[in-house]
Design an enzyme around this catalytic site. Structure first.
Site, PDB file in Angstrom:
ATOM      1  CB  SER A 182      11.015  -2.277  -7.449  1.00 39.87           C
ATOM      2  OG  SER A 182      10.544  -1.104  -7.726  1.00 39.87           O
ATOM      3  CG  HIS A 210      12.674  -6.604  -6.045  1.00 41.24           C
ATOM      4  ND1 HIS A 210      11.255  -7.446  -7.198  1.00 41.24           N
ATOM      5  CD2 HIS A 210      12.281  -5.650  -6.035  1.00 41.24           C
ATOM      6  CE1 HIS A 210      10.461  -6.630  -6.823  1.00 41.24           C
ATOM      7  NE2 HIS A 210      10.866  -5.265  -6.414  1.00 41.24           N
ATOM      8  CE  LYS A 240       7.065  -7.166  -5.864  1.00 40.61           C
ATOM      9  NZ  LYS A 240       6.971  -6.013  -5.566  1.00 40.61           N
TER      10      LYS A 240
HETATM   11  C1  LIG Z   1       6.411  -4.805  -5.366  1.00 42.73           C
HETATM   12  C2  LIG Z   1       6.954  -4.186  -4.394  1.00 42.73           C
HETATM   13  C3  LIG Z   1       5.832  -3.555  -3.115  1.00 42.73           C
HETATM   14  C4  LIG Z   1       3.989  -3.756  -3.275  1.00 42.73           C
HETATM   15  O1  LIG Z   1       4.578  -5.313  -2.738  1.00 42.73           O
HETATM   16  P1  LIG Z   1       2.647  -6.185  -2.692  1.00 42.73           P
HETATM   17  O2  LIG Z   1       2.883  -7.221  -2.327  1.00 42.73           O
HETATM   18  O3  LIG Z   1       2.959  -5.942  -4.620  1.00 42.73           O
HETATM   19  O4  LIG Z   1       1.636  -5.153  -2.876  1.00 42.73           O
HETATM   20  C5  LIG Z   1       6.866  -2.825  -2.078  1.00 42.73           C
HETATM   21  N1  LIG Z   1       7.895  -1.995  -1.969  1.00 42.73           N
HETATM   22  C6  LIG Z   1       8.371  -3.421  -2.956  1.00 42.73           C
HETATM   23  C7  LIG Z   1      10.041  -2.219  -3.819  1.00 42.73           C
HETATM   24  C8  LIG Z   1       7.910  -3.557  -4.032  1.00 42.73           C
HETATM   25  O5  LIG Z   1       8.882  -3.950  -5.036  1.00 42.73           O
END
Ligand SMILES: *Cc1c(COP(=O)(O)O)cnc(C)c1O
Length: 394
Positions: A182, A210, A240
């Site tokens: 991330s 991602h 996302k």
């Molecule tokens: C953003 C993210 C999460 C958390 O997801 P949310 O739905 O925002 O709680 C988990 N793992 C990774 C790799 C992320 O980038």
């Protein structure tokens, strides 16, 4: 923390340039595009969101959400196992299973909770959980909370993971990795990790927060080329690329059944509101139908990389829409963030402990909703300011 330590602690965080501050968005300047935002009466172009496909402000998705809210209300009023589970959840789970090529999928309220739930359900006390050093905090926290023994292997190094698996003599329960890291944007060595996990009969958990919607010929993410056998546990987030909110785990029928029985962050929390599920269903449909969105974000990413490279900017090696520019100090990263703000860009400084000390950076993300001109202007601005904020390593 002792009460008298509260103020000195905050002062120390400030002294180290580690205070985190929020910027309040007043509204959106362009209809249907959440990346051009109004802040204190100024227009900012957002280059730090995870809205990779430009869906977070899509009118059809917002309409699906409102229509569902008028029908079912805003709240689900109970957890999934009491009376909170509805037809929109059920339909979305089926669609996510089909999209990922898995037998079943299970919705969680957030990705953070999905990771706590999965690792907690699969790793027993005393067993080993192997994780990449740069895994997302939620995967790390999942292992800590489970009471299993957390072992961290070198970043993107399957040989190191393999060595630890050898050492574990069958006490390893789980190998967990981000699909796309991330804060770095690079892709995990997934097929090598899958082999190592399979040989040692450990679960491989891939968190593709991602990658889903963005990577792969069909947008199925960083694991698109791997089988459900190789990646038995796939975690995806919906806030996302899909521009909505929530998360899911996809896998075999039995895996999902186990999560329903054992994953505490699934059992002991209020169900995701149905309008959110309805919005995600629409987003999933649009993301699959409109392949141009992922083609566009990847083309803009390549455009950014070429321009950044020809300006000699210190961007990390990454082929995904996450393009980190390492500056090497908190103060430097904050200084650059501030200047970019003045130039009309919202680019967020990432500091410790989110990244290791010395790896402080600007985390630049591209979206299908950006224009070529916005990307070019960003690179020009970065070229003007970067040298002044970069800690030169000697
Ligand atoms: C953003 C993210 C999460 C958390 O997801 P949310 O739905 O925002 O709680 C988990 N793992 C990774 C790799 C992320 O980038």
């Amino acid at each position: 923390m002792k009460r008298q330590l509260l103020e000195p602690t905050l002062a120390e965080i400030e002294r180290q340039s580690l205070t985190r501050r929020r910027i309040t968005i007043d509204g959106f300047v362009e209809r249907g595009n959440r990346l051009v935002t109004a802040v204190d009466g100024r227009t900012l172009v957002d280059f730090s969101s995870n809205d990779y496909l430009g869906l977070a402000h899509h009118p059809a998705i917002a309409a699906a959400m409102s229509a569902c809210a008028l029908r079912f209300g805003a709240g689900s009023a109970a957890s999934h196992l009491i009376t909170g589970h509805g037809i929109e959840h059920e339909a979305l789970e089926e669609e996510l299973a089909a999209f990922t090529g898995r037998e079943r999928a299970l919705l969680f309220s957030t990705g953070y909770m999905a990771n706590l739930g999965v690792i907690g359900a699969l790793a027993d006390r005393g067993e080993w959980v192997l994780e990449d050093r740069l895994n997302h905090a939620s995967l790390i926290d999942g292992a800590l909370l489970s009471g299993a023994r957390l072992k961290r292997y070198r970043h993107a190094d399957p040989d190191d993971a393999d060595r630890m698996l050898e050492e574990s003599t069958n006490e390893a329960a789980v190998v967990a990795t981000d699909g796309v890291f991330s804060m770095d944007g690079d892709i995990a060595p997934l097929s090598r990790l899958a082999k190592a996990a399979a040989i040692h009969r450990a679960w491989l958990v891939v968190d593709d927060a991602h990658g889903l919607g963005v990577l792969g010929k069909n947008g199925r993410g960083s694991t698109e080329e791997l089988s459900a056998d190789e990646v038995p546990v796939l975690v995806g987030t919906l806030g996302k690329a899909f521009g909505s909110f929530g998360a899911f785990v996809a896998g075999s029928r039995e895996l999902i059944e186990l999560l329903i029985q054992r994953a505490r962050p699934y059992i002991y929390t209020t169900a995701l509101p149905q309008p959110v599920a309805a919005a995600t269903r629409k987003a999933l449909e649009i993301a699959q139908r409109e392949a141009w969105r992922r083609e566009r974000v990847l083309a803009l990413t390549e455009r950014f990389r070429q321009a950044a490279r020809s300006e000699g900017l210190p961007v990390l090696e990454s082929s995904t829409p996450i393009q980190p520019l390492v500056l090497g100090s908190s103060a430097g990263a904050l200084g650059a963030q501030k200047e970019l703000l003045q130039a009309g860009f919202r680019v967020v400084a990432i500091r410790a402990p989110t990244v290791p000390r010395g790896g402080e950076r600007l985390r630049i993300t591209l979206s299908a909703a950006h224009t070529e001109e916005q990307v070019d202007t960003l690179v020009e601005t970065l070229a003007e300011i970067t040298e002044r904020y970069r800690t030169t390593l000697s």
